[in-house]
Scaffold this active site. Structure first.
Site, PDB file in Angstrom:
ATOM      1  N   ALA A  94       2.583   5.787  -8.304  1.00 51.07           N
ATOM      2  CA  ALA A  94       3.997   5.989  -8.654  1.00 51.07           C
ATOM      3  C   ALA A  94       4.256   5.567 -10.096  1.00 51.07           C
ATOM      4  CB  ALA A  94       4.894   5.209  -7.693  1.00 51.07           C
ATOM      5  N   ASP A 121      -1.643  10.708  -3.408  1.00 56.16           N
ATOM      6  CA  ASP A 121      -0.568   9.786  -3.778  1.00 56.16           C
ATOM      7  C   ASP A 121       0.149  10.232  -5.050  1.00 56.16           C
ATOM      8  OD1 ASP A 121      -2.978   9.298  -5.016  1.00 56.16           O
ATOM      9  OD2 ASP A 121      -3.028   7.146  -4.602  1.00 56.16           O
ATOM     10  N   GLY A 178       0.820  -1.210   0.000  1.00 52.52           N
ATOM     11  CA  GLY A 178       0.000   0.000   0.000  1.00 52.52           C
ATOM     12  C   GLY A 178       0.851   1.255   0.000  1.00 52.52           C
ATOM     13  N   LEU A 179       2.026   1.148  -0.592  1.00 50.23           N
ATOM     14  CA  LEU A 179       2.903   2.327  -0.633  1.00 50.23           C
ATOM     15  C   LEU A 179       2.655   3.180  -1.881  1.00 50.23           C
ATOM     16  CD1 LEU A 179       6.323   0.917   0.674  1.00 50.23           C
ATOM     17  CD2 LEU A 179       4.635   2.255   1.911  1.00 50.23           C
ATOM     18  N   GLY A 180       1.583   2.900  -2.579  1.00 46.59           N
ATOM     19  CA  GLY A 180       1.229   3.772  -3.703  1.00 46.59           C
ATOM     20  C   GLY A 180       1.885   3.402  -5.015  1.00 46.59           C
TER      21      GLY A 180
END
Ligand code: PMV
Length: 305
Positions: free
Chosen positions: A96, A137, A90-92
Site C-alpha cells: 500500500a 497486494d 499483514g494487511l499489506g
C-alpha cells in the site's frame, strides 16, 4: 503543484494464496484501512522522509529512487506518511505504501501514469525488495474493490461483489511471508506432483468462488473457504493458533473460514451472516485472536488532496 496527498488501501486474500505464486488465480479484496502519502517538492540536496510507524523505509525510499530514475527526475522531495492500520496485521502495508508513493509522485510530477503503469512499477519495486511475490497486494492497492488476479498481473479483473460480511482475526503472530513462500518452494521442488495437484484443486476453488461471489451465493462461498483452508493445511502453511481460531469461528456459526495470506500467522477470515457476527467475533477472541474491524471491497489508490 507542489504538494499532493495520495492514499492506498490494505488487502485481504480471500482465495488462492500460494497457488497464485505458481501461476494460478486468486481473489483479493481491498480493505478500508488506508495509508496516506504526502509528497512535496523541496529545495536542498537530499530527499526527506517523515514516516512514523513505517518499520521498513526501504519501500518508500526504493520507490522514490526508482521512479525518479525511470522518469529522469532530479527534483528533491519530502515524503510524509500516516496510516490507519498497523503493519503487524499483514494487511499489506508495504504494498500500500509503495503504491501510494508511486501515485503521489506521479501526481506531483504530472506523469499521468495509468493505473496499470502504477501497478507495473509498484510490483517491480516490491519484487526487487522482497524477492518473492505474486503482486496481488499491489494490484489490490491500485485497483481496489475485489479482484480476480493471476500472477504478475497477467489477469486483473474486478468482481462485482454486492456485500461480503467477514470477521477478521489477527493471530498475534507476524507471518514471515518470504520464508513461508521459500519453504513451500523447496517442498515443491522435491514433491512437485503432489503439491501441483493441490494447487490445481485450489485453482478450481477460486473459479467456483468467483461465480459464488457474483451470484451472492454465500453458502457455497463458505464451503469453498473451508475447502481452500483444508488444502492450505495440507500444504503445511497453517498454524495451530489459526486452526483453532478457524474451528471456533465455524462452531460459533460462521459459514466458512480460512487463513488469509501466507499463513503461519497474520490473519484468518470467517464469512458470517450479520446475525452471527457478534458470536463469531467472540469465539475468535476467545481462541486468542484480535478481531480487526475492517470492511472489504474498498476503493483503490486515490488522490486525497
Ligand atoms: O502474507 P501476505 O498477506 O503478503 O500473502 C502472501 C500470499 C502468497 O500467495 C503466499 C504470496 C504472494 O505473493 O502471492
Amino acid at each position: 503543484m507542489n504538494r499532493v496527498v495520495v492514499s492506498a488501501p490494505g488487502k485481504l486474500l480471500l482465495f488462492g494464496e500460494h497457488a497464485v505464486v505458481y501461476g494460478y488465480p486468486s481473489i483479493v479484496t481491498a480493505v478500508d484501512r488506508r495509508i496516506n502519502v504526502e509528497a512535496v517538492k523541496i529545495e536542498g540536496k537530499l530527499d526527506h522522509y517523515n514516516c512514523p510507524g513505517v518499520k521498513d523505509l526501504s519501500f518508500i525510499q526504493g520507490t522514490v529512487k526508482q521512479l525518479k530514475k525511470v522518469y529522469k527526475i532530479s527534483q528533491k522531495v519530502a515524503i510524509a506518511t500516516n496510516s490507519s492500520f498497523s503493519q503487524n496485521y499483514g494487511l499489506g502495508s508495504s504494498s500500500a505504501v509503495t503504491v501510494a508513493t508511486v501515485g503521489a509522485l506521479s501526481q506531483l510530477f504530472k506523469l499521468k501514469m495509468s493505473k496499470r503503469e502504477i501497478f507495473d512499477l509498484s510490483y517491480k519495486i516490491i519484487l526487487s525488495l522482497q524477492g518473492v511475490g505474486s503482486g496481488f497486494d499491489a494490484a489490490s492497492a491500485v485497483f481496489g474493490k475485489t479482484l480476480y488476479y493471476v500472477y504478475a498481473g497477467k489477469v486483473i479483473e474486478s468482481i462485482k461483489v454486492k456485500s461480503l460480511s467477514l470477521v477478521i482475526g489477527y493471530s498475534g503472530i507476524k507471518a514471515d511471508t518470504k520464508t513461508i513462500v521459500k519453504k513451500l518452494g523447496q517442498r515443491y521442488k522435491q514433491n512437485r506432483i503432489e503439491i501441483e495437484e493441490k494447487f490445481i484443486k485450489i485453482a478450481k476453488i477460486v473459479e467456483k468462488a468467483r461465480k459464488a461471489l457474483i451470484n451472492n451465493n454465500y453458502n457455497e462461498l463458505g464451503l469453498l473457504m473451508n475447502q481452500n483452508h483444508k488444502l492450505l493445511k495440507e500444504l503445511g502453511v497453517s498454524s495451530d493458533r489459526l486452526d483453532t481460531m478457524i474451528e471456533d469461528a465455524l462452531k460459533a456459526g460462521a459459514s466458512g473460514a480460512k487463513l488469509s495470506g501466507a499463513g503461519g500467522g497474520d490473519c484468518m477470515i470467517a464469512l458470517v451472516s450479520e446475525e452471527k457476527k457478534k458470536l463469531v467475533s467472540e469465539a475468535v477472541s476467545k481462541a486468542g485472536g484480535t478481531v480487526i474491524k475492517v470492511n472489504p471491497n474498498a476503493q483503490g489508490v486515490r488522490i486525497e488532496s
